[in-house]
Motif scaffolding. Structure first.
Motif, PDB file in Angstrom:
ATOM      1  N   PHE A  31      63.620  25.403   5.353  1.00  0.00           N
ATOM      2  CA  PHE A  31      62.811  25.921   6.451  1.00  0.00           C
ATOM      3  C   PHE A  31      62.687  27.450   6.398  1.00  0.00           C
ATOM      4  O   PHE A  31      62.733  28.133   7.413  1.00  0.00           O
ATOM      5  CB  PHE A  31      63.348  25.454   7.815  1.00  0.00           C
ATOM      6  N   VAL A  32      62.517  27.980   5.182  1.00  0.00           N
ATOM      7  CA  VAL A  32      62.397  29.429   5.023  1.00  0.00           C
ATOM      8  C   VAL A  32      61.115  29.983   5.639  1.00  0.00           C
ATOM      9  O   VAL A  32      61.037  31.174   5.930  1.00  0.00           O
ATOM     10  CB  VAL A  32      62.529  29.867   3.545  1.00  0.00           C
ATOM     11  N   SER A  33      60.143  29.124   5.877  1.00  0.00           N
ATOM     12  CA  SER A  33      58.921  29.598   6.545  1.00  0.00           C
ATOM     13  C   SER A  33      59.209  30.011   7.991  1.00  0.00           C
ATOM     14  O   SER A  33      58.423  30.736   8.600  1.00  0.00           O
ATOM     15  CB  SER A  33      57.835  28.524   6.515  1.00  0.00           C
ATOM     16  N   SER A  34      60.362  29.589   8.530  1.00  0.00           N
ATOM     17  CA  SER A  34      60.762  29.932   9.900  1.00  0.00           C
ATOM     18  C   SER A  34      61.811  31.033   9.946  1.00  0.00           C
ATOM     19  O   SER A  34      62.313  31.350  11.023  1.00  0.00           O
ATOM     20  CB  SER A  34      61.341  28.702  10.596  1.00  0.00           C
ATOM     21  N   LYS A  35      62.165  31.612   8.795  1.00  0.00           N
ATOM     22  CA  LYS A  35      63.295  32.550   8.790  1.00  0.00           C
ATOM     23  C   LYS A  35      63.017  33.795   9.638  1.00  0.00           C
ATOM     24  O   LYS A  35      61.866  34.171   9.875  1.00  0.00           O
ATOM     25  CB  LYS A  35      63.692  32.922   7.374  1.00  0.00           C
ATOM     26  N   ALA A  36      64.094  34.427  10.074  1.00  0.00           N
ATOM     27  CA  ALA A  36      64.015  35.627  10.903  1.00  0.00           C
ATOM     28  C   ALA A  36      63.366  36.768  10.122  1.00  0.00           C
ATOM     29  O   ALA A  36      63.572  36.899   8.905  1.00  0.00           O
ATOM     30  CB  ALA A  36      65.414  36.049  11.349  1.00  0.00           C
ATOM     31  N   SER A  37      62.612  37.602  10.821  1.00  0.00           N
ATOM     32  CA  SER A  37      61.910  38.714  10.168  1.00  0.00           C
ATOM     33  C   SER A  37      62.880  39.704   9.513  1.00  0.00           C
ATOM     34  O   SER A  37      62.535  40.350   8.532  1.00  0.00           O
ATOM     35  CB  SER A  37      61.023  39.439  11.176  1.00  0.00           C
ATOM     36  N   TRP A  38      64.093  39.805  10.025  1.00  0.00           N
ATOM     37  CA  TRP A  38      65.074  40.737   9.474  1.00  0.00           C
ATOM     38  C   TRP A  38      65.890  40.135   8.329  1.00  0.00           C
ATOM     39  O   TRP A  38      66.749  40.796   7.747  1.00  0.00           O
ATOM     40  CB  TRP A  38      66.018  41.236  10.572  1.00  0.00           C
ATOM     41  N   ASP A  39      65.610  38.889   7.990  1.00  0.00           N
ATOM     42  CA  ASP A  39      66.352  38.193   6.944  1.00  0.00           C
ATOM     43  C   ASP A  39      65.663  38.381   5.589  1.00  0.00           C
ATOM     44  O   ASP A  39      65.150  37.459   4.987  1.00  0.00           O
ATOM     45  CB  ASP A  39      66.446  36.706   7.306  1.00  0.00           C
ATOM     46  N   GLU A  40      65.643  39.611   5.105  1.00  0.00           N
ATOM     47  CA  GLU A  40      65.042  39.965   3.817  1.00  0.00           C
ATOM     48  C   GLU A  40      65.978  40.898   3.071  1.00  0.00           C
ATOM     49  O   GLU A  40      66.531  41.829   3.659  1.00  0.00           O
ATOM     50  CB  GLU A  40      63.695  40.681   4.016  1.00  0.00           C
ATOM     51  N   CYS A  41      66.165  40.655   1.816  1.00  0.00           N
ATOM     52  CA  CYS A  41      66.932  41.543   0.925  1.00  0.00           C
ATOM     53  C   CYS A  41      68.305  41.899   1.498  1.00  0.00           C
ATOM     54  O   CYS A  41      68.755  43.050   1.384  1.00  0.00           O
ATOM     55  CB  CYS A  41      66.131  42.804   0.615  1.00  0.00           C
ATOM     56  N   LEU A  42      68.991  40.940   2.089  1.00  0.00           N
ATOM     57  CA  LEU A  42      70.287  41.215   2.711  1.00  0.00           C
ATOM     58  C   LEU A  42      71.357  41.590   1.692  1.00  0.00           C
ATOM     59  O   LEU A  42      72.333  42.255   2.033  1.00  0.00           O
ATOM     60  CB  LEU A  42      70.737  40.021   3.553  1.00  0.00           C
ATOM     61  N   ASP A  43      71.175  41.199   0.434  1.00  0.00           N
ATOM     62  CA  ASP A  43      72.139  41.594  -0.599  1.00  0.00           C
ATOM     63  C   ASP A  43      72.071  43.085  -0.901  1.00  0.00           C
ATOM     64  O   ASP A  43      72.982  43.641  -1.504  1.00  0.00           O
ATOM     65  CB  ASP A  43      71.898  40.808  -1.890  1.00  0.00           C
TER      66      ASP A  43
END
Length: 135
Positions: free
Chosen positions: A113-125
């Motif tokens: 369900f990555v189409s629903s992921k939080a807007s801040w959930d990018e490049c967390l590494d």
């Protein structure tokens, strides 16, 4: 011989044992899982063969079933920690990975369900990492 896993809630009032293997491990980014974890995703293990034994505190578990959906959450009524639940009329055991105290040797199969992921959930590494809390 069957694999055993042990787990508990944060306050320790609820303890459980899982006998058996997990068939899958998903990181779910749907809005319901984000709401019930308060995080970027839920991390749940799934088994159609493993069995749960409540070692203590089963009476302190609460099961929440979001009406008109298949979304179910079991949690400790004392501390709110996510706990395992038996779903689909006993055919599926769902175990929040973070509720386990024993070592888990499998890795997640997929982010779902990555189409629903939080807007801040990018490049967390790419953000700084600290061995302890921030200074």
């Amino acid at each position: 011989m069957s694999v055993e896993h042990f787990g508990s809630c944060l306050c320790g009032d609820v303890e459980f044992k899982i006998d058996g293997d997990f068939e899958s491990f998903y990181l779910c980014h749907c809005k319901r899982c984000r709401k019930d974890t308060g995080s970027a995703h839920a991390a749940n293990l799934f088994s159609t063969t493993a069995k749960i034994t409540w070692l203590s505190g089963e009476d302190k578990t609460t099961l929440f079933n979001l009406s008109s959906t298949r979304h179910v959450k079991c949690f400790c009524s004392v501390c709110g920690s996510a706990l395992p639940s038996v779903q689909m009329n006993g055919k599926l055991l769902v175990v929040p990975a973070g509720s386990l105290n024993s070592q888990l040797l499998i890795k997640p199969n997929a982010h779902i369900f990555v189409s629903s992921k939080a807007s801040w959930d990018e490049c967390l590494d790419n953000i700084p990492k600290c061995d302890d809390g921030p200074v």
